[in-house]
Design an enzyme around this catalytic site. Structure first.
Site, PDB file in Angstrom:
ATOM      1  N   ASP B 117       1.098  -1.200   0.078  1.00 58.24           N
ATOM      2  CA  ASP B 117      -0.105  -0.002  -0.232  1.00 58.24           C
ATOM      3  C   ASP B 117       0.863   1.092   0.001  1.00 58.24           C
ATOM      4  O   ASP B 117       1.801   1.449   0.760  1.00 58.24           O
ATOM      5  CB  ASP B 117      -0.998   0.036   1.104  1.00 58.24           C
ATOM      6  CG  ASP B 117      -2.215   0.929   1.082  1.00 58.24           C
ATOM      7  OD1 ASP B 117      -2.443   1.378   0.094  1.00 58.24           O
ATOM      8  OD2 ASP B 117      -2.310   1.409   2.055  1.00 58.24           O
ATOM      9  N   HIS B 124      -3.828  13.996   0.655  1.00 59.30           N
ATOM     10  CA  HIS B 124      -3.939  13.086   1.697  1.00 59.30           C
ATOM     11  C   HIS B 124      -3.066  13.476   2.664  1.00 59.30           C
ATOM     12  O   HIS B 124      -3.020  13.308   4.063  1.00 59.30           O
ATOM     13  CB  HIS B 124      -4.305  11.826   1.398  1.00 59.30           C
ATOM     14  CG  HIS B 124      -4.102  10.780   2.252  1.00 59.30           C
ATOM     15  ND1 HIS B 124      -5.269  10.616   3.212  1.00 59.30           N
ATOM     16  CD2 HIS B 124      -3.310   9.896   2.519  1.00 59.30           C
ATOM     17  CE1 HIS B 124      -4.880   9.600   4.063  1.00 59.30           C
ATOM     18  NE2 HIS B 124      -3.904   9.042   3.866  1.00 59.30           N
ATOM     19  N   GLU B 191     -10.413   3.855   3.397  1.00 57.60           N
ATOM     20  CA  GLU B 191      -9.654   4.529   2.377  1.00 57.60           C
ATOM     21  C   GLU B 191      -9.896   4.291   1.145  1.00 57.60           C
ATOM     22  O   GLU B 191      -9.759   3.135   0.551  1.00 57.60           O
ATOM     23  CB  GLU B 191      -8.178   4.339   2.726  1.00 57.60           C
ATOM     24  CG  GLU B 191      -7.602   4.629   4.263  1.00 57.60           C
ATOM     25  CD  GLU B 191      -6.384   4.873   4.484  1.00 57.60           C
ATOM     26  OE1 GLU B 191      -5.395   4.107   3.922  1.00 57.60           O
ATOM     27  OE2 GLU B 191      -5.714   5.555   5.298  1.00 57.60           O
ATOM     28  N   GLU B 193      -9.206   3.902  -2.580  1.00 54.74           N
ATOM     29  CA  GLU B 193      -7.914   3.648  -3.341  1.00 54.74           C
ATOM     30  C   GLU B 193      -8.187   3.013  -4.766  1.00 54.74           C
ATOM     31  O   GLU B 193      -9.141   2.520  -4.993  1.00 54.74           O
ATOM     32  CB  GLU B 193      -6.815   2.877  -2.327  1.00 54.74           C
ATOM     33  CG  GLU B 193      -6.925   3.520  -1.034  1.00 54.74           C
ATOM     34  CD  GLU B 193      -5.494   2.812  -0.341  1.00 54.74           C
ATOM     35  OE1 GLU B 193      -4.678   2.181  -0.983  1.00 54.74           O
ATOM     36  OE2 GLU B 193      -5.192   2.991   1.113  1.00 54.74           O
ATOM     37  N   ASP B 225      -9.019   0.273   1.779  1.00 55.49           N
ATOM     38  CA  ASP B 225      -8.219  -0.152   2.604  1.00 55.49           C
ATOM     39  C   ASP B 225      -8.651   0.246   4.085  1.00 55.49           C
ATOM     40  O   ASP B 225      -8.493   1.350   4.749  1.00 55.49           O
ATOM     41  CB  ASP B 225      -6.940   0.611   2.451  1.00 55.49           C
ATOM     42  CG  ASP B 225      -5.602   0.443   3.421  1.00 55.49           C
ATOM     43  OD1 ASP B 225      -5.767  -1.019   3.883  1.00 55.49           O
ATOM     44  OD2 ASP B 225      -5.114   1.212   3.589  1.00 55.49           O
ATOM     45  N   ARG B 229      -8.372   3.694  12.985  1.00 57.65           N
ATOM     46  CA  ARG B 229      -7.476   4.800  13.333  1.00 57.65           C
ATOM     47  C   ARG B 229      -7.059   4.611  14.799  1.00 57.65           C
ATOM     48  O   ARG B 229      -5.754   4.839  15.118  1.00 57.65           O
ATOM     49  CB  ARG B 229      -8.002   6.094  13.291  1.00 57.65           C
ATOM     50  CG  ARG B 229      -8.800   6.023  11.716  1.00 57.65           C
ATOM     51  CD  ARG B 229      -7.724   6.316  10.816  1.00 57.65           C
ATOM     52  NE  ARG B 229      -7.898   6.559   9.453  1.00 57.65           N
ATOM     53  CZ  ARG B 229      -7.335   6.136   8.426  1.00 57.65           C
ATOM     54  NH1 ARG B 229      -6.105   5.932   8.502  1.00 57.65           N
ATOM     55  NH2 ARG B 229      -7.708   6.464   7.034  1.00 57.65           N
ATOM     56  N   GLN B 232      -4.243   1.780  15.113  1.00 54.72           N
ATOM     57  CA  GLN B 232      -3.197   2.273  14.081  1.00 54.72           C
ATOM     58  C   GLN B 232      -2.188   3.187  15.134  1.00 54.72           C
ATOM     59  O   GLN B 232      -1.015   3.170  14.872  1.00 54.72           O
ATOM     60  CB  GLN B 232      -3.649   2.635  13.051  1.00 54.72           C
ATOM     61  CG  GLN B 232      -2.703   3.036  11.901  1.00 54.72           C
ATOM     62  CD  GLN B 232      -3.181   3.697  10.685  1.00 54.72           C
ATOM     63  OE1 GLN B 232      -4.470   3.651  10.324  1.00 54.72           O
ATOM     64  NE2 GLN B 232      -2.371   4.266   9.883  1.00 54.72           N
ATOM     65  N   LYS B 245      -4.720  -2.244   9.867  1.00 56.94           N
ATOM     66  CA  LYS B 245      -5.095  -2.340   8.592  1.00 56.94           C
ATOM     67  C   LYS B 245      -5.076  -3.816   8.309  1.00 56.94           C
ATOM     68  O   LYS B 245      -5.960  -4.227   7.223  1.00 56.94           O
ATOM     69  CB  LYS B 245      -4.001  -1.863   7.852  1.00 56.94           C
ATOM     70  CG  LYS B 245      -3.392  -0.387   7.806  1.00 56.94           C
ATOM     71  CD  LYS B 245      -4.342   0.517   7.093  1.00 56.94           C
ATOM     72  CE  LYS B 245      -3.639   1.769   7.247  1.00 56.94           C
ATOM     73  NZ  LYS B 245      -4.441   2.773   6.078  1.00 56.94           N
ATOM     74  N   THR B 249      -9.107  -5.907   3.502  1.00 56.59           N
ATOM     75  CA  THR B 249      -8.982  -5.040   2.163  1.00 56.59           C
ATOM     76  C   THR B 249      -9.771  -5.432   1.476  1.00 56.59           C
ATOM     77  O   THR B 249      -9.674  -6.638   0.860  1.00 56.59           O
ATOM     78  CB  THR B 249      -7.448  -4.842   1.849  1.00 56.59           C
ATOM     79  OG1 THR B 249      -6.419  -4.791   3.130  1.00 56.59           O
ATOM     80  CG2 THR B 249      -7.213  -3.944   0.814  1.00 56.59           C
ATOM     81  N   GLU B 352     -10.252  12.245   7.288  1.00 54.45           N
ATOM     82  CA  GLU B 352     -10.230  13.771   6.622  1.00 54.45           C
ATOM     83  C   GLU B 352     -11.264  14.484   6.442  1.00 54.45           C
ATOM     84  O   GLU B 352     -11.619  15.744   6.701  1.00 54.45           O
ATOM     85  CB  GLU B 352      -9.492  13.542   5.022  1.00 54.45           C
ATOM     86  CG  GLU B 352      -7.884  13.083   5.161  1.00 54.45           C
ATOM     87  CD  GLU B 352      -7.417  12.617   3.801  1.00 54.45           C
ATOM     88  OE1 GLU B 352      -7.857  11.470   3.599  1.00 54.45           O
ATOM     89  OE2 GLU B 352      -7.253  13.390   3.161  1.00 54.45           O
TER      90      GLU B 352
END
Lengths: 403, 403
Positions: B117, B124, B191, B193, B225, B229, B232, B245, B249, B352
């Protein structure tokens, strides 16, 4: 003396019987082999000659079918193999399937699914902390005593012992400059580790508890997690090591089954911090292994890291790896992280042995800070076995070649 | 109207023809399918009926054999498929092998080898930097403009669109407390992607130059993904994301071949820093792709990230991934990292979009900071195609379920 008469005290006697994959001299055919002394038994051919049902697991080009078969099968196959190489009537039948070790080609013994590398030695983590963050109040990060820190590595570049390692090129920062330069790594290092091989998969969403470690893990190998310190230092914030590690990871050609290491089980070091229940092994069977590792550069022993000093056990690592529901697959490989003991002569990386290059090692062929082209690094190890006989772990070796 | 008469402007017309793996209604048999409008063509069965040599690549339970076949084969197969669904004589032969999309089960289309990844969106990376390091002079780390930052993820937990995502449990730190607590993640995020699928392997020790991107990469998919948080944040120093993570996925069931995206190629944003030669694409063909992504939570669109704004291209990522000599395997998957555009409505993560929970999203069914159990997240996308017709990318969707 027949090949079955392994000298007394040989670390690869019938008490050991590690598994690998080999091709006989002059052949490209890969099949499962079992090491006995200085010979390799073609286990699949032996099974067929004896009419054993285990031929289906052993006459295969990788260990994966055996790995997937599960603990009961692992014990049954081991019991059968022990009989084949120790009972005279069986010996006669399987003797044609013994090959001198020096005549065969050894291959990567299993198809690696996911590869995870941990960071489980407190001595190593503290050494690294002191080298890179000398002003920090604590050489460990705040999470270190609460969880076994790990990250995913590149499964596709796991290679078998004996494979040359091409010196990687990459970006590195020169002190005082803003922009990086590109070129071959000038700080190529080793990490002496132990790898654990998963056999039985788990279901997505279902954590594997500490107590189920031996239901899932088949055995262990030696592992050298080659590391380009200069590439790693520039790239690793904020998402961790990537190209500094992904160019090669070497594993021994022999996988020692956990069943051969019963006498080597030890309690891990006393825990200094309370552990969350999923990691609390105080009521479990001993989760550590007393493996005595030796690191040699060009035949000269530079370190003897003791695996028994690892703070986090392989069972804790497996419980942590899956506690978020991540599933296991047959062939998953996870490594301990660099094994470093408390003494200077027990450090598992050149980074620590030379204190980041400050104190070069004196080798017969000159000083070393990091590895030079042509250097051959060999990790070997043994564990206490039954009746004071050692259990030999396969060695892992690799030579550095210019890119 | 026959299934071959796809309505004009349909984003899954014969100009697209993405590949997947499906089982027909009532069957467990997996085989390669090609999407045409609202139907799936059993490509292997069609090839056999037409006596095509490509049956060997298409009548298979995964895309891996086709992926391994290489660019010439990819183009030839695509040309053949186009003829089969557009030339009346062929249509008659292959019509029995068309299945309504709604009747089939879609599977993970390829066996994932290694999963990497990246972190290639400047918007970002700047948003994350401002959120987590508000006092830093620069919201980007010093290496960001010099290399595409990446890390390895867990290949074994890549799942196909539609797979439920079990909310992961793990350790997280409570502000003001020294020791972590354990429990289900309370900051579960997405996420948005794009994933790139490697077909042709490379040799260990041999970097893949920028110009060889299209010789190795077959196509792309959408990818979510999923990220916890809180897990992490506690674990990721110093070795990067791991359990935050690795629980899941999700990828779209359809892989769009690069050959379908010729009209979508664009130049990436202007580079603000000089690049080392192996990453310098100023003399190469345009390496960006104009993909218009849409992120929906429970059917409500919350963001529209533009892939054309990504700073690092997929070709640069591949060149970087291999510059240390790391080899590629068929089935390697690498993802772009979260796609975020410069506008608030173009951000590819809830982190975000809600500015770390400070500004909740107003959805028809209530406010959201991070994901709640039962939430369904769907990424979809399209790209400009020939004659102003859109090329549809397969969607990737997943529902959060309690652990």
């Amino acid at each position: 003396m027949t090949p079955f008469e392994v000298p007394e005290g040989d670390p690869f006697g019938p008490h050991n019987l590690p598994y690998g994959v080999f091709s006989p001299a002059g052949s490209e055919h890969r099949t499962v082999g079992v090491r006995l002394g200085d010979h390799v038994l073609d286990a699949g051919a032996a099974a067929r000659a004896l009419g054993s049902p285990y031929a289906a697991l052993l006459a295969r080009p990788t260990l994966n079918p055996l790995l997937a078969a599960g603990r009961t099968a692992w014990s049954d196959v081991r019991r059968a193999l022990t009989a084949w190489v120790t009972v005279p009537s069986h010996q006669e039948t399987v003797a044609p399937f013994l090959h001198p070790l020096s005549s065969v080609t050894l291959h990567l013994p299993f198809e690696v699914a996911d590869y995870v590398d941990f960071y489980a030695s407190e001595n190593h983590a503290r050494n690294v902390g002191q080298i890179f963050r000398p002003d920090a109040a604590d050489s460990l990060t705040p999470n270190w005593k609460h969880l076994p820190i790990g990250y995913h590595g590149r499964a596709g570049t796991v290679v078998v012992s004996g494979t040359d390692v091409v010196r990687p090129s990459g970006q590195r920062r020169v002190p005082g400059e803003d922009a990086p330069v590109f070129g071959p790594s000038v700080r190529l290092d080793i990490e002496a580790e132990v790898g654990f091989v998963v056999g039985v998969p788990s279901r997505l969403g279902r954590p594997v508890p500490l107590a189920d470690f031996r239901e899932h893990v088949f055995g262990l190998c030696l592992l050298n997690d080659w590391s380009a310190r200069d590439i790693q230092a520039w790239e690793y914030v904020p998402l961790g090591p990537f190209l500094g590690k992904s160019f090669a990871t070497s594993v021994s050609a022999w996988i020692t089954p956990l069943d051969a290491l019963e006498e080597a089980r030890v309690r891990p070091p006393e825990r200094t911090h309370p552990l969350l229940p999923y990691l609390d092994d105080s009521e479990e069977e001993p989760g550590g292994y007393d493996l005595r590792i030796s690191v040699a550069v060009n035949g000269h022993v530079v370190s003897e890291p003791p695996f028994s000093t690892m703070y986090w056990t392989a069972a804790q690592q497996l419980a942590h790896l899956t506690v978020n529901g991540a599933s296991l697959r047959t062939g998953d490989l996870y490594a301990s992280g660099t094994v470093s003991g408390p003494e200077p002569g027990q450090r598992g990386s050149l980074l620590e042995l030379t204190w980041n290059g400050r104190d070069p090692l004196e080798l017969p062929d000159g000083k070393r800070t990091f590895l030079e082209d042509g250097d051959v690094v060999t990790l070997s190890a043994w564990a206490p076995g039954p009746h004071s006989v050692r259990v030999g772990l396969g060695e892992v070796t690799g030579r550095i070649v210019a890119g």
